[in-house]
Design an enzyme around this catalytic site. Sequence first.
Site, PDB file in Angstrom:
ATOM      1  N   MET A  81       6.243   2.697  -1.931  1.00  0.00           N
ATOM      2  CA  MET A  81       6.750   1.674  -1.233  1.00  0.00           C
ATOM      3  C   MET A  81       6.307   0.270  -1.960  1.00  0.00           C
ATOM      4  SD  MET A  81       5.405   2.937   2.762  1.00  0.00           S
ATOM      5  CE  MET A  81       6.503   1.368   3.418  1.00  0.00           C
ATOM      6  N   HIS A  82       6.950  -0.559  -1.363  1.00  0.00           N
ATOM      7  CA  HIS A  82       6.676  -2.219  -1.515  1.00  0.00           C
ATOM      8  C   HIS A  82       6.784  -2.750  -2.985  1.00  0.00           C
ATOM      9  CE1 HIS A  82       4.261  -1.382   2.196  1.00  0.00           C
ATOM     10  NE2 HIS A  82       3.229  -0.711   1.338  1.00  0.00           N
ATOM     11  N   ASP A 240       7.613   6.873   0.538  1.00  0.00           N
ATOM     12  CA  ASP A 240       6.780   8.006   0.370  1.00  0.00           C
ATOM     13  C   ASP A 240       6.208   8.508   1.530  1.00  0.00           C
ATOM     14  OD1 ASP A 240       5.080   6.097   0.327  1.00  0.00           O
ATOM     15  OD2 ASP A 240       4.410   6.345  -1.839  1.00  0.00           O
TER      16      ASP A 240
END
Length: 499
Positions: A81-82, A240
């Site tokens: 992520m991110h 995820d």
Amino acid sequence: MKYVIGIDLGTSAVKVILMDQQGTIAQEVSKSYPLIHEKSGYSEQDPETWVEKTKEGLTELVQKFQGNIKDIEGISFSGQMHGLVLLDKDKQVLRNAILWNDVRTTNQCKQIYDVVGTERLLDITKNPALEGFTLPKILWVKEHEPQIFEKAVVFMLPKDYLRYRMTGNIHSEYSDAAGTLLLNVGEKTWSKEICDLFELNINFCPPLVESHEFVGQVTEELAHETGLSIDTKVFAGGADNACGAIGSGILSEGNTLCSVGTSGVVLSYEERNDRDFSGKVHYFNHGKEDAFYTMGVTLAAGYSLSWFKDVFAENEPFEVLLDGIEAIPPGSNGLLFTPYLVGERTPHADPAIRASFIGMEGSHTKKDFARAVIEGITFSLNESIEIFRESGKEIARVISIGGGAKNDTWLQIQADVFNAKIIKLKSEQGPGIGAAILAAYGAGWADSLKGIADTFIQPEKTFDPIPENVEKYKQLFNLYKDVYNQTKSLNEGLRDFRK
């Protein structure tokens, strides 16, 4: 027999799994790649590496496949992520991706609070402004690399960029978009309000789709390079942690997941979009349509153990390092570890805090240290469990996946520290299986994610808390929580001496 592929784009490797309609993993391939640490707190990767290693994995998988290649009906994704990937008008990558565990953006987080306001930010995004999230990274590039930012026309998240390279189509989906600080999590739309406040065109955000949604077929070029059929359908996938939840059956109220990878998470299913945790834990859209999950994060979970091995037991396999720790009593003979190697996320959003061993003495052995590291990681995860319980959630049953599920002693420690029944699954590839389940659902194998999950996910072993250990760990956990406050000012003083 029909098949689907789940691609899990992780921080250190991409894992590609092939699953059949009975939920059996027919093949599994992993390809690793490096992190780029130019400075303390920086963490980047070259997106082209993700593409090349995924192609290598798919090619190897196809070469070993014995069936009709057209029987591989779909592909979907799980991804770290991110992370920030910036594309120009020609859809070319402008710089290395800045990853989730990069903490250079403290000033940008302060700017977000100053401009949006703490309460308004939580109202819209359900999450606090943390260094790992995507918007602070965008603002950092805008401030420090303006010549690059001026060329950027769209941002992408890591697995979304990989999927674009496989299909030629640009999308994002809700579970990953929820970790950007640009999504209105409850309304499932990009926030024009936040974009306007930071002078970002709403079209800078990619089109949104559901995690199971069909987004195209593999390109002719990819089919030629890997051996896949040109008819292979591609489905959006999920973050995820959302895919880990799907791949572990966290699809209804009352289910909680503990996942130990490079980072660690405790994740609990939510039906509602209006619960208030005051930003203490994350609140994200699920990969299941119109569902959510709350999540606490330990930044250096599995990383703490791999760091310890690399520094103090470089030539030992993990199995050898951990062999015998079951004979070490709870509390590691008076040794306590806090896993703050790269700062912390939950419950302390603190990029400056660093790890500690407390209570070292000459009689301690490497096994004491190894067990203390595992206990410290588990204590950190238990801080999220504690927040959930204080909010009224019942946590009696936890499914454990990832590195923490590979060692029975660690699973028993989880049961004792969490004071909950721990369930180990037959397969520990939670995010990859979650991606495969999304592909199977998208391909029409069942009329619900749960219908497929019930076939794909099977428990292997359970661990019940041992009452006397539960009591010992309650005392130790209280000591563990004191360490943060006792070492915070010391670590702030040491910050200027880090390279």
